[in-house]
Write a protein that holds these residues in place. Structure first.
Motif, PDB file in Angstrom:
ATOM      1  N   ILE A   1      -1.243   3.210 -13.157  1.00  0.00           N
ATOM      2  CA  ILE A   1      -2.823   3.791 -13.223  1.00  0.00           C
ATOM      3  C   ILE A   1      -2.727   4.614 -13.228  1.00  0.00           C
ATOM      4  N   ASP A   2      -3.952   5.250 -14.667  1.00  0.00           N
ATOM      5  CA  ASP A   2      -4.511   6.539 -14.132  1.00  0.00           C
ATOM      6  C   ASP A   2      -5.556   7.240 -14.041  1.00  0.00           C
ATOM      7  N   SER A   3      -6.113   7.848 -14.321  1.00  0.00           N
ATOM      8  CA  SER A   3      -7.094   8.384 -13.669  1.00  0.00           C
ATOM      9  C   SER A   3      -8.522   7.940 -14.078  1.00  0.00           C
ATOM     10  N   ASP A   4      -8.263   7.104 -15.284  1.00  0.00           N
ATOM     11  CA  ASP A   4      -9.491   6.387 -15.134  1.00  0.00           C
ATOM     12  C   ASP A   4      -9.330   5.142 -15.124  1.00  0.00           C
ATOM     13  N   GLY A   5      -8.436   5.032 -14.500  1.00  0.00           N
ATOM     14  CA  GLY A   5      -8.552   3.264 -14.370  1.00  0.00           C
ATOM     15  C   GLY A   5      -7.682   2.469 -15.048  1.00  0.00           C
ATOM     16  N   SER A   6      -7.444   3.132 -16.013  1.00  0.00           N
ATOM     17  CA  SER A   6      -6.874   2.285 -16.881  1.00  0.00           C
ATOM     18  C   SER A   6      -5.797   1.734 -16.469  1.00  0.00           C
ATOM     19  N   THR A   7      -5.304   0.785 -16.178  1.00  0.00           N
ATOM     20  CA  THR A   7      -3.828   0.128 -15.540  1.00  0.00           C
ATOM     21  C   THR A   7      -2.547  -0.877 -16.723  1.00  0.00           C
ATOM     22  N   SER A   8      -1.739  -1.133 -17.025  1.00  0.00           N
ATOM     23  CA  SER A   8      -0.682  -1.593 -17.710  1.00  0.00           C
ATOM     24  C   SER A   8       0.403  -1.476 -16.164  1.00  0.00           C
ATOM     25  N   TYR A   9       1.105  -3.384 -17.120  1.00  0.00           N
ATOM     26  CA  TYR A   9       1.645  -3.989 -16.412  1.00  0.00           C
ATOM     27  C   TYR A   9       2.756  -4.587 -17.067  1.00  0.00           C
ATOM     28  N   VAL A  10       3.697  -4.737 -16.803  1.00  0.00           N
ATOM     29  CA  VAL A  10       5.252  -5.150 -17.226  1.00  0.00           C
ATOM     30  C   VAL A  10       4.728  -6.433 -17.370  1.00  0.00           C
TER      31      VAL A  10
ATOM     32  N   SER B   1       0.884  -1.128  -0.271  1.00  0.00           N
ATOM     33  CA  SER B   1       0.376  -0.148   0.170  1.00  0.00           C
ATOM     34  C   SER B   1       1.034   1.133   0.139  1.00  0.00           C
ATOM     35  N   CYS B   2      -0.041   2.535  -0.188  1.00  0.00           N
ATOM     36  CA  CYS B   2       1.053   3.191  -0.607  1.00  0.00           C
ATOM     37  C   CYS B   2      -0.143   4.511  -0.359  1.00  0.00           C
ATOM     38  N   ALA B   3       0.362   5.489   1.211  1.00  0.00           N
ATOM     39  CA  ALA B   3      -0.767   7.153   1.679  1.00  0.00           C
ATOM     40  C   ALA B   3       0.091   7.621   1.106  1.00  0.00           C
ATOM     41  N   ALA B   4      -1.032   8.416  -0.093  1.00  0.00           N
ATOM     42  CA  ALA B   4      -0.363   9.761  -0.395  1.00  0.00           C
ATOM     43  C   ALA B   4      -0.780  10.444   0.482  1.00  0.00           C
ATOM     44  N   SER B   5      -0.227  11.734   0.441  1.00  0.00           N
ATOM     45  CA  SER B   5      -0.139  12.944   1.585  1.00  0.00           C
ATOM     46  C   SER B   5      -0.391  14.291   0.634  1.00  0.00           C
ATOM     47  N   GLY B   6      -0.349  15.725   1.133  1.00  0.00           N
ATOM     48  CA  GLY B   6      -0.505  16.628   0.348  1.00  0.00           C
ATOM     49  C   GLY B   6      -0.344  16.465  -1.078  1.00  0.00           C
ATOM     50  N   TYR B   7      -0.762  15.692  -1.764  1.00  0.00           N
ATOM     51  CA  TYR B   7      -1.177  15.526  -2.828  1.00  0.00           C
ATOM     52  C   TYR B   7      -2.420  14.689  -3.336  1.00  0.00           C
ATOM     53  N   THR B   8      -2.727  16.384  -4.295  1.00  0.00           N
ATOM     54  CA  THR B   8      -4.627  16.334  -4.630  1.00  0.00           C
ATOM     55  C   THR B   8      -5.059  15.980  -5.703  1.00  0.00           C
TER      56      THR B   8
ATOM     57  N   ASP C   1      -3.252  12.376 -12.111  1.00  0.00           N
ATOM     58  CA  ASP C   1      -2.284  12.810 -13.001  1.00  0.00           C
ATOM     59  C   ASP C   1      -1.822  10.570 -13.011  1.00  0.00           C
ATOM     60  N   CYS C   2      -1.304  10.135 -13.312  1.00  0.00           N
ATOM     61  CA  CYS C   2      -0.720   8.260 -12.634  1.00  0.00           C
ATOM     62  C   CYS C   2      -0.257   8.856 -12.041  1.00  0.00           C
ATOM     63  N   MET C   3      -0.108   7.119 -11.716  1.00  0.00           N
ATOM     64  CA  MET C   3       0.492   6.540 -10.273  1.00  0.00           C
ATOM     65  C   MET C   3       1.060   5.030 -10.584  1.00  0.00           C
TER      66      MET C   3
ATOM     67  N   LYS D   1      -6.307   1.667  -7.005  1.00  0.00           N
ATOM     68  CA  LYS D   1      -6.350   2.834  -6.244  1.00  0.00           C
ATOM     69  C   LYS D   1      -8.025   3.435  -5.696  1.00  0.00           C
ATOM     70  N   ASP D   2      -7.436   4.217  -4.702  1.00  0.00           N
ATOM     71  CA  ASP D   2      -8.364   4.657  -3.975  1.00  0.00           C
ATOM     72  C   ASP D   2      -8.788   5.689  -3.536  1.00  0.00           C
ATOM     73  N   ASN D   3      -8.633   6.828  -5.060  1.00  0.00           N
ATOM     74  CA  ASN D   3      -8.827   8.610  -4.570  1.00  0.00           C
ATOM     75  C   ASN D   3      -9.837   8.922  -2.912  1.00  0.00           C
ATOM     76  N   ALA D   4     -10.787   8.602  -2.264  1.00  0.00           N
ATOM     77  CA  ALA D   4     -11.498   8.767  -1.909  1.00  0.00           C
ATOM     78  C   ALA D   4     -10.183   8.622  -0.299  1.00  0.00           C
ATOM     79  N   LYS D   5      -9.023   7.827  -0.522  1.00  0.00           N
ATOM     80  CA  LYS D   5      -8.077   7.453   1.179  1.00  0.00           C
ATOM     81  C   LYS D   5      -6.732   7.895   0.637  1.00  0.00           C
ATOM     82  N   LYS D   6      -6.665   8.389  -0.833  1.00  0.00           N
ATOM     83  CA  LYS D   6      -5.186   8.488  -1.005  1.00  0.00           C
ATOM     84  C   LYS D   6      -4.618   7.621  -1.107  1.00  0.00           C
ATOM     85  N   ALA D   7      -5.113   6.507  -2.056  1.00  0.00           N
ATOM     86  CA  ALA D   7      -4.141   5.214  -1.452  1.00  0.00           C
ATOM     87  C   ALA D   7      -3.479   4.685  -3.053  1.00  0.00           C
TER      88      ALA D   7
END
Length: 122
Positions: free
Chosen positions: A51-60, A21-28, A32-34, A71-77
């Motif tokens: 993963i992008d803002s629409d939920g599209s994903t890509s993997y190696v 898990s990755c918790a993001a703070s100060g990031y609004t 953007d893609c993560m 991604k959980d936008n509400a929890k910024k995770a």
């Protein structure tokens, strides 16, 4: 100030699972893609999943069918479910944010976490 904090790393046997898990703070900027990157000793940092803002994903290719990014936008995770782990998955795993597209190029991301270690034994 943007801060990304990874958690969930550890040591498992081959075939096991871990959830990072990755918790993001100060990031609004949810537009953007993560992504998740990893770096093994003596190797370059490698993009694993994005993963992008629409939920599209890509993997190696090496993790397709085994890893799932979400991604959980509400929890910024940002999460990475890793199943069927292999010894070659052993690395420090990093969360990245601020990417403009589904990129596996490290320089395309602005913000980085400190990393969490994943060790898979055979």
């Amino acid at each position: 100030q943007v801060q990304l904090v990874e958690s969930g790393g550890g040591s498992v046997q081959a075939g096991g699972s871990l959830r990072l898990s990755c918790a993001a703070s100060g990031y609004t900027d949810s537009r953007d893609c993560m992504g998740w990157f990893r770096q093994a000793p003596g190797k370059e940092r490698e993009g694993v999943a994005a993963i992008d803002s629409d939920g599209s994903t890509s993997y190696v290719d090496s993790v397709k069918g085994r890893f799932t990014i979400s991604k959980d936008n509400a929890k910024k995770a940002l999460n990475l479910q890793m199943n069927s782990l292999k010894p070659e998955d052993t690395a420090m795993y990093y969360c990245a944010a601020g990417g403009s597209w589904l990129s596996f190029i490290a320089s395309d991301y602005i913000y980085w976490g400190q990393g969490t270690q994943v060790t898979v034994s055979s």
